[in-house]
Design an enzyme around this catalytic site. Structure first.
Site, PDB file in Angstrom:
ATOM      1  N   CYS A 118      82.373  40.146   3.572  1.00  0.00           N
ATOM      2  CA  CYS A 118      81.016  40.459   4.008  1.00  0.00           C
ATOM      3  C   CYS A 118      80.855  40.063   5.483  1.00  0.00           C
ATOM      4  O   CYS A 118      81.776  39.540   6.110  1.00  0.00           O
ATOM      5  CB  CYS A 118      80.005  39.699   3.152  1.00  0.00           C
ATOM      6  SG  CYS A 118      79.990  37.903   3.455  1.00  0.00           S
ATOM      7  N   CYS A 136      81.417  36.183   6.141  1.00  0.00           N
ATOM      8  CA  CYS A 136      82.819  35.776   6.088  1.00  0.00           C
ATOM      9  C   CYS A 136      83.622  36.387   7.235  1.00  0.00           C
ATOM     10  O   CYS A 136      84.495  35.736   7.806  1.00  0.00           O
ATOM     11  CB  CYS A 136      83.414  36.143   4.735  1.00  0.00           C
ATOM     12  SG  CYS A 136      82.641  35.224   3.374  1.00  0.00           S
ATOM     13  N   GLU A 150      86.074  33.164   0.683  1.00  0.00           N
ATOM     14  CA  GLU A 150      86.664  33.082   2.006  1.00  0.00           C
ATOM     15  C   GLU A 150      86.211  31.821   2.745  1.00  0.00           C
ATOM     16  O   GLU A 150      87.016  31.150   3.391  1.00  0.00           O
ATOM     17  CB  GLU A 150      86.270  34.298   2.866  1.00  0.00           C
ATOM     18  CG  GLU A 150      86.683  35.622   2.279  1.00  0.00           C
ATOM     19  CD  GLU A 150      85.591  36.298   1.466  1.00  0.00           C
ATOM     20  OE1 GLU A 150      85.484  37.535   1.539  1.00  0.00           O
ATOM     21  OE2 GLU A 150      84.847  35.602   0.747  1.00  0.00           O
ATOM     22  N   HIS A 183      81.143  31.468  -0.455  1.00  0.00           N
ATOM     23  CA  HIS A 183      81.998  32.598  -0.804  1.00  0.00           C
ATOM     24  C   HIS A 183      83.451  32.114  -0.804  1.00  0.00           C
ATOM     25  O   HIS A 183      83.791  31.137  -0.134  1.00  0.00           O
ATOM     26  CB  HIS A 183      81.848  33.721   0.213  1.00  0.00           C
ATOM     27  CG  HIS A 183      80.533  34.424   0.153  1.00  0.00           C
ATOM     28  ND1 HIS A 183      80.310  35.608   0.810  1.00  0.00           N
ATOM     29  CD2 HIS A 183      79.370  34.120  -0.482  1.00  0.00           C
ATOM     30  CE1 HIS A 183      79.079  36.009   0.582  1.00  0.00           C
ATOM     31  NE2 HIS A 183      78.476  35.120  -0.185  1.00  0.00           N
TER      32      HIS A 183
END
Length: 142
Positions: free
Chosen positions: A76, A79, A48, A46
């Protein structure tokens, strides 16, 4: 947030869900990321996570206590957990994520009362532009 939006454009160019993130420490960007799940065949890639990894490598420490993370969508659970472990000081995000947001929309992983670290949170920064980028991407895919 403008830099995070630019990173999201990189994800879009790569055919990824357009999410971008930057880690800022002492006024300079030390980590930058965009979604790379498909490109890297990595479910943890992701925006992040990519930005946090780069920031850790740049600073030379897995603790990022003096840093802030700017991301185009509410993080999410994965993260958010990574931010807690990294001891990120501040999170600034754009659009809420009503399907998987783990800051305030669906669950509260970040700043959960059982955890020993607190993150200063500012949501809704350039939310319209961040949401529009994602909405357009998914509309075009349907």
């Amino acid at each position: 947030m403008e830099e995070a939006l630019r990173a999201a454009q990189e994800a879009l160019r790569a055919g990824e869900v357009p999410v971008g993130a930057v880690v800022v420490c002492e006024g300079r960007i030390v980590g930058r990321g965009w979604n790379r799940n498909i490109t890297d065949s990595d479910p943890t890639a992701h925006a992040e996570m990519v930005a946090l990894r780069e920031a850790g490598a740049t600073i030379g420490n897995h603790r990022l206590g003096e840093c802030g993370l700017f991301v185009t969508i509410e993080p999410c659970a994965m993260c958010s957990g990574a931010m807690v472990h990294a001891r990120i000081r501040r999170l600034v995000y754009g659009a809420d994520d009503p399907k998987a947001g783990a800051v305030q929309s669906v669950m509260r992983v970040l700043n959960h009362p059982s955890l020993n670290h607190r993150v200063e949170v500012s949501g809704g920064v350039l939310a319209g532009r961040c949401a529009e980028l994602l909405q357009t991407f998914f509309k075009d895919r349907r």
